[in-house]
Design an enzyme around this catalytic site. Structure first.
Site: not given
Length: 367
Positions: A150, A311, A344-345
Site C-alpha cells: 500500500s 483488492d 486490500h489488507d
C-alpha cells in the site's frame, strides 16, 4: 514466535529538507527500529516501509509485558521470511506520522507549540528523502531491498525511481501508481468526518476529536476489506445485544466498525491521519515525468509486484499497468496475482500466500 525485545531509536537531523511543495522542514526526527546485524560490507539491509497508519514497530516487543508484537511480526526473525540471520532489517516511521517521526504533533521550533496545521503538506517522495537521511546516517550506501505494501509500496517505488543507485531490489504489494478518483473520494469523505467534528477546532484540539476520527477510520477500514471477507465474517447477522427492530439496533458489521473506529482514536492522531491521507491522494509515480515509461526509465533494481484479486481499493489492473511499463523498457520485473478474499489488507493478513515467491526473489536478488 516473536523476534524478541527491540528498542525504538530516534535519529535527529539538524538539517532542512526541501519538500516537494518547495517548503522547508527541519530539524527532523525519524523513529526507527532495526533487527539483525548489518554485515561488514553493509550490503544486507532491507528497508520495510509501513502503510498509512503503521509505525516503525515492525516486529518484536518493546517490553516483556507487551501482549502484541509488531505490525508484521510473523515475517521477521531467525528463519523467517526476513531472516535476521541473513538480513539487517530496518523499519522507519514516516514523517507526517505520530509515532516518533516529525509530524503535526511535533513541536514547531519557531513557535514552541505543536505544528498542527502549520505542518507542511508532505508527499511520499518527501518521506523517502527523509529515509535517505537515515540511510546516510547508518552508513548504508545501497539497500539490498525495499519492501512494502500500500503506502509502503509507494515508498518502494520512489526508492526505485528517484534513488535508483541506492536500491538493488524492491518488493511492491497492493500498490497503485496513482490513486483513482474513487480512492480519493473515499479519503475526502473521511476528511469531512474529521473536519465536521466540532472538537477538531481546525486542528487546534487538545484531545483527539474522537467521533470524527472514529468515523473516518470506519470509512477507511471498509476500503481495506472486501465484500467476500465481510460476508464471511459478518454476513447479515444482527447483534445479539439488540432487538432487530430497535431503532439503534446494529448489525454485527456495524458493531465491528464502531469498535474498530473508536479503538483507533486511542492510538492515532487526527491531524496525522489527515496529512497522510493527503500524501496518499497526491501520490503519482510519474510525478515530474511526461509518462510512466519516463518515470521508470532510471530503474535498475529488480522489482517484484504482487496484487490481490479482491483488492478494490488498488485493483490488480493498476499494478499491471506498472508491470507493462517496466516490461516495455526491458527492466527486470516479475508479477504475481494472488487469489484472496481479504481485499486490500491481504498483504498484511495472508503473508503465507506470497512468502515462497518473496523468498525465491530475495535469494535470486542476492545471487
Amino acid at each position: 514466535m516473536s523476534y524478541g525485545i527491540v528498542t525504538e531509536q530516534i535519529a535527529r537531523f539538524d538539517t532542512e529538507l526541501r519538500l516537494e511543495s518547495g517548503r522547508i522542514l527541519g530539524p527532523i526526527d525519524i523513529a526507527y527500529e532495526t533487527y539483525g546485524t548489518l554485515n561488514q560490507a553493509r550490503s544486507n539491509a532491507i528497508l520495510v516501509a509501513h502503510a498509512w497508519t503503521g509505525s516503525a514497530h515492525l516486529a518484536g516487543r518493546h517490553t516483556l509485558d507487551e501482549k502484541r508484537g509488531g505490525w508484521w511480526d510473523e515475517i521477521v526473525g531467525p528463519g523467517c521470511l526476513l531472516d535476521t540471520d541473513r538480513y539487517f532489517v530496518i523499519c522507519t516511521n514516516v514523517i507526517g506520522s505520530c509515532f516518533g517521526s516529525t509530524g503535526p504533533t511535533s513541536i514547531n521550533p519557531k513557535t514552541g507549540k505543536r505544528y498542527n496545521l502549520a505542518f507542511p503538506v508532505i508527499t511520499v517522495r518527501d518521506m523517502v528523502r527523509a529515509q535517505e537521511l537515515l540511510m546516510d546516517r547508518l552508513g548504508i550506501e545501497k539497500l539490498f531491498c525495499v519492501l512494502g505494501g500500500s503506502m509502503g509500496g509507494m515508498q518502494a517505488l520512489e526508492w526505485a525511481t528517484q534513488l535508483p543507485d541506492r536500491v538493488a531490489s524492491a518488493i511492491v504489494l497492493a500498490t497503485t501508481p496513482r490513486p483513482s478518483a474513487q480512492a480519493i473520494s473515499l479519503n475526502a469523505v473521511a476528511r469531512w468526518a474529521i473536519f465536521n467534528d466540532p472538537t477538531w477546532k481546525k486542528g487546534e484540539y487538545r484531545k483527539n476529536p474522537k467521533d470524527g476520527l472514529a468515523l473516518a477510520r470506519g470509512i477507511g477500514h471498509i476500503t481495506f476489506l472486501s465484500d467476500e471477507s465481510m460476508t464471511a465474517k459478518f454476513d447479515r447477522r444482527f447483534s445479539a445485544r439488540d432487538g432487530q427492530f430497535d431503532f439503534f439496533g446494529q448489525f454485527e458489521v456495524e458493531r465491528y466498525l464502531n469498535y474498530n473506529g473508536y479503538n483507533f482514536v486511542d492510538r492515532f492522531d487526527a491531524n496525522s491521519f489527515l496529512y497522510l491521507a493527503k500524501a496518499l491522494d497526491l501520490y503519482d509515480v510519474a510525478s515530474g515525468s511526461e509518462s510512466m515509461d519516463e518515470a521508470f526509465a532510471p530503474v535498475s533494481a529488480k522489482i517484484q509486484f504482487f496484487a490481490f484479486t479482491s483488492d478494490w481499493l488498488y485493483p490488480p489492473a493498476q499494478t499491471e499497468e506498472m508491470v507493462a511499463s517496466l516490461k516495455r523498457l526491458g527492466k527486470p520485473v516479475e508479477y504475481h496475482l494472488i487469489t484472496s478474499s481479504y481485499g486490500h489488507d491481504a498483504f498484511l493478513l495472508e503473508h503465507e500466500t506470497f512468502a515462497p515467491m518473496v523468498q525465491s526473489f530475495l535469494d535470486r536478488a542476492g545471487s
